[in-house]
Design a protein around this motif. Structure first.
Motif, PDB file in Angstrom:
ATOM      1  N   ALA A 173       9.697  -3.806   1.226  1.00  0.00           N
ATOM      2  CA  ALA A 173      11.040  -4.074   0.868  1.00  0.00           C
ATOM      3  C   ALA A 173      11.055  -3.278  -0.591  1.00  0.00           C
ATOM      4  O   ALA A 173      12.145  -3.075  -0.947  1.00  0.00           O
ATOM      5  N   ALA A 174      10.039  -2.641  -1.350  1.00  0.00           N
ATOM      6  CA  ALA A 174      10.211  -1.889  -2.342  1.00  0.00           C
ATOM      7  C   ALA A 174      10.843  -0.482  -2.030  1.00  0.00           C
ATOM      8  O   ALA A 174      11.367   0.302  -2.983  1.00  0.00           O
ATOM      9  N   VAL A 175      10.866  -0.115  -0.800  1.00  0.00           N
ATOM     10  CA  VAL A 175      11.491   1.116  -0.193  1.00  0.00           C
ATOM     11  C   VAL A 175      13.206   0.819  -0.312  1.00  0.00           C
ATOM     12  O   VAL A 175      13.551  -0.042   0.903  1.00  0.00           O
ATOM     13  N   LYS A 190       8.243   0.185  16.130  1.00  0.00           N
ATOM     14  CA  LYS A 190       8.286  -1.271  15.753  1.00  0.00           C
ATOM     15  C   LYS A 190       7.496  -1.518  14.654  1.00  0.00           C
ATOM     16  O   LYS A 190       7.601  -2.278  13.961  1.00  0.00           O
ATOM     17  N   TRP A 191       6.132  -0.889  14.597  1.00  0.00           N
ATOM     18  CA  TRP A 191       5.225  -1.183  13.692  1.00  0.00           C
ATOM     19  C   TRP A 191       5.741  -0.762  12.356  1.00  0.00           C
ATOM     20  O   TRP A 191       5.571  -1.367  11.271  1.00  0.00           O
ATOM     21  N   ILE A 192       6.447   0.579  12.346  1.00  0.00           N
ATOM     22  CA  ILE A 192       6.888   1.138  11.015  1.00  0.00           C
ATOM     23  C   ILE A 192       7.850   0.268  10.388  1.00  0.00           C
ATOM     24  O   ILE A 192       8.063  -0.077   9.335  1.00  0.00           O
ATOM     25  N   LYS A 193       8.815  -0.278  11.305  1.00  0.00           N
ATOM     26  CA  LYS A 193      10.079  -0.961  10.944  1.00  0.00           C
ATOM     27  C   LYS A 193       9.511  -2.532  10.463  1.00  0.00           C
ATOM     28  O   LYS A 193       9.966  -3.026   9.208  1.00  0.00           O
ATOM     29  N   ARG A 251       4.450   7.242   1.977  1.00  0.00           N
ATOM     30  CA  ARG A 251       5.131   5.834   2.548  1.00  0.00           C
ATOM     31  C   ARG A 251       4.738   4.730   1.550  1.00  0.00           C
ATOM     32  O   ARG A 251       3.630   4.740   1.108  1.00  0.00           O
ATOM     33  N   THR A 252       5.426   3.793   1.735  1.00  0.00           N
ATOM     34  CA  THR A 252       5.046   2.519   1.143  1.00  0.00           C
ATOM     35  C   THR A 252       5.071   1.338   2.205  1.00  0.00           C
ATOM     36  O   THR A 252       6.379   1.016   2.748  1.00  0.00           O
ATOM     37  N   PHE A 253       4.021   0.577   2.544  1.00  0.00           N
ATOM     38  CA  PHE A 253       3.924  -0.472   3.513  1.00  0.00           C
ATOM     39  C   PHE A 253       3.660  -1.854   2.966  1.00  0.00           C
ATOM     40  O   PHE A 253       2.813  -1.883   1.849  1.00  0.00           O
ATOM     41  N   TYR A 291       0.758  -1.200  -0.140  1.00  0.00           N
ATOM     42  CA  TYR A 291      -0.003  -0.116  -0.012  1.00  0.00           C
ATOM     43  C   TYR A 291       0.813   1.236   0.202  1.00  0.00           C
ATOM     44  O   TYR A 291       1.688   1.339   0.801  1.00  0.00           O
ATOM     45  N   ILE A 292       0.418   2.157  -0.813  1.00  0.00           N
ATOM     46  CA  ILE A 292       1.032   3.523  -0.946  1.00  0.00           C
ATOM     47  C   ILE A 292       0.375   4.597  -0.195  1.00  0.00           C
ATOM     48  O   ILE A 292      -0.687   4.702  -0.512  1.00  0.00           O
TER      49      ILE A 292
END
Length: 445
Positions: free
Chosen positions: A408-410, A400-403, A357-359, A331-332
């Motif tokens: 992996a696209a980032v 922790k959630w962000i990490k 961000r891209t998650f 998701y972007i």
């Protein structure tokens, strides 16, 4: 009829409008609270289009008098922070503020499964409908605030439900004002706790959700019915995003306007039917310009399947194989400071991108025995769960959630640094947008 009520779930993704709901005991007049005329039940958009897309809700809407009387009597027992006045009460004849509940859409999803206890087929039906609570200026026809809500509930059937049974299920829900434990009463109670004020500044919007070509192709492959289209996926996810945003951020929402073809777009006007206060014809009310717009692109959806053998039990009650289905998405996300302009008579929202961000996000479903799984519906659940997690972590800035969820696209090291992202979110969300976390809200009580 072969029906067994299984459970009610109220996804009151509701919210951003209410510093308005909460008047003392029996509506005694209080000069510190707004006098608001109660306008009962309305519907969004044109009645013709609504009847086509929501054939069960249109029946509820046509029985407005019943809804009005039962809801108003119920509201008298509640503690809202407004003076709610009946539509025909002379005390409210000069009052310009109105409160109305506007029906927006309905969705009925049927999934069959094999009950391992008797190996018989059952049908789990998920009912969902949207309802916006709107504070508006009756004279100026101007929307002041909106609380979008989505109410979900389930029923289990021994056979595929008929249209009449589906219609009866929706009607049953709207008979719940007398039951304090009903989904309807819990929805009203949740809405009444949210601050609503007569101030259009600081409102927010959600842009129509965008799907990549790859996601559209995946949804077309996994859908179980023709109603499960990429357009419906984007529309429903946009509505959920609005409701979740309102609930989590406690801010007024400027809703997306969806056309009859299912396309969503920003608009300066909100079209609705509000017969109890504005007569039989539909009206167009001006919407405030939001300060911020949140955007979402669903870039990738995928799934996998793994099966594990289990030791056999004497009664074979759990089966001999456990199936694990994995669902994942990329998701972007964006937060934009809004600048609106009209181009060729169309409202266009642009502005400065404050955060992008891209998650990645994944969930698993495990079960034994045979079960018919609708992957399209699982993708909907995955995406709405991601949005709730995202909004919660916007407010808590959890490193922790962000990490854990950074895609992996980032590849840029700075963009992947979870500490840097958390600091930027704190500055933007907490300091600039003034959004409190759930913990902060609890401490303030």
């Amino acid at each position: 009829m072969g029906i067994r009520i299984q459970r009610f779930i109220i996804l009151l993704q509701s919210s951003a409008l209410v510093s308005l709901l909460a008047a003392g005991g029996a509506f005694a007049q209080d000069a510190t609270k707004y006098d608001v005329r109660y306008c009962g039940l309305g519907l969004q958009g044109s009645a013709v289009d609504f009847a086509k897309s929501s054939p069960n809700l249109i029946k509820i809407y046509k029985n407005q008098a019943k809804f009005y009387n039962e809801s108003y009597q119920s509201y008298k027992k509640m503690n809202w922070n407004i003076n709610l006045i009946a539509k025909d009460d002379a005390a409210g004849k000069d009052n310009n503020l109105g409160l109305v509940h506007v029906l927006t859409s309905e969705n009925t999803d049927t999934q069959s499964y094999i009950d391992p206890r008797d190996n018989l087929k059952r049908y789990n039906v998920s009912y969902s409908f949207g309802i916006n609570t709107i504070l508006f200026d009756i004279s100026a026809l101007q929307v002041k605030a909106v609380i979008p809500s989505i109410i979900n509930y389930n029923e289990s059937y021994t056979k595929d439900p008929t249209p009449a049974e589906i219609s009866a299920a929706y009607a049953k829900l709207f008979n719940g004002f007398a039951d304090s434990n009903s989904a309807l009463s819990r929805w009203v109670g949740s809405v009444s706790e949210i601050p609503l004020n007569n101030d259009i500044r600081g409102s927010m919007a959600v842009a129509p959700v965008v799907l990549s070509d790859a996601v559209k192709a995946e949804l077309l492959t996994t859908r179980a019915t023709s109603q499960q289209s990429p357009e419906a996926f984007a529309r429903n996810l946009t509505a959920k995003y609005e409701a979740l945003l309102a609930k989590t951020f406690k801010k007024p929402i400027v809703p997306v306007v969806f056309g009859a073809s299912g396309d969503g777009k920003p608009s300066s006007q909100y079209v609705a039917n509000i017969p109890d206060c504005l007569g039989a014809n539909q009206v167009s009310m001006s919407l405030p310009d939001p300060s911020y717009e949140l955007r979402l692109t669903v870039d990738l959806l995928s799934s996998g399947k793994v099966q594990h053998e289990l030791s056999e039990m004497a009664d074979r009650s759990r089966g001999t194989v456990q199936t694990e289905l994995d669902y994942g998405g990329r998701y972007i996300t964006k937060i934009v400071a809004v600048e609106s302009q009209v181009v060729d008579d169309q409202l266009v929202r642009g502005g400065k991108v404050l955060d992008e961000r891209t998650f990645r996000f994944a969930r698993s479903l495990r079960f034994t025995g045979d079960r018919e799984i609708n992957s399209y519906a699982q993708y909907e659940k995955l995406s709405s769960t991601f949005l709730q997690d995202l909004l919660n972590n916007y407010t808590t800035q959890d490193k922790k959630w962000i990490k854990s969820h950074m895609s992996a696209a980032v590849t840029d090291k700075k963009a992947r640094d979870n500490g840097t992202v958390a600091k930027s979110w704190k500055k933007l969300i907490a300091e600039t947008m003034l959004i409190k976390s759930v913990n902060d809200k609890e401490k303030a009580k």
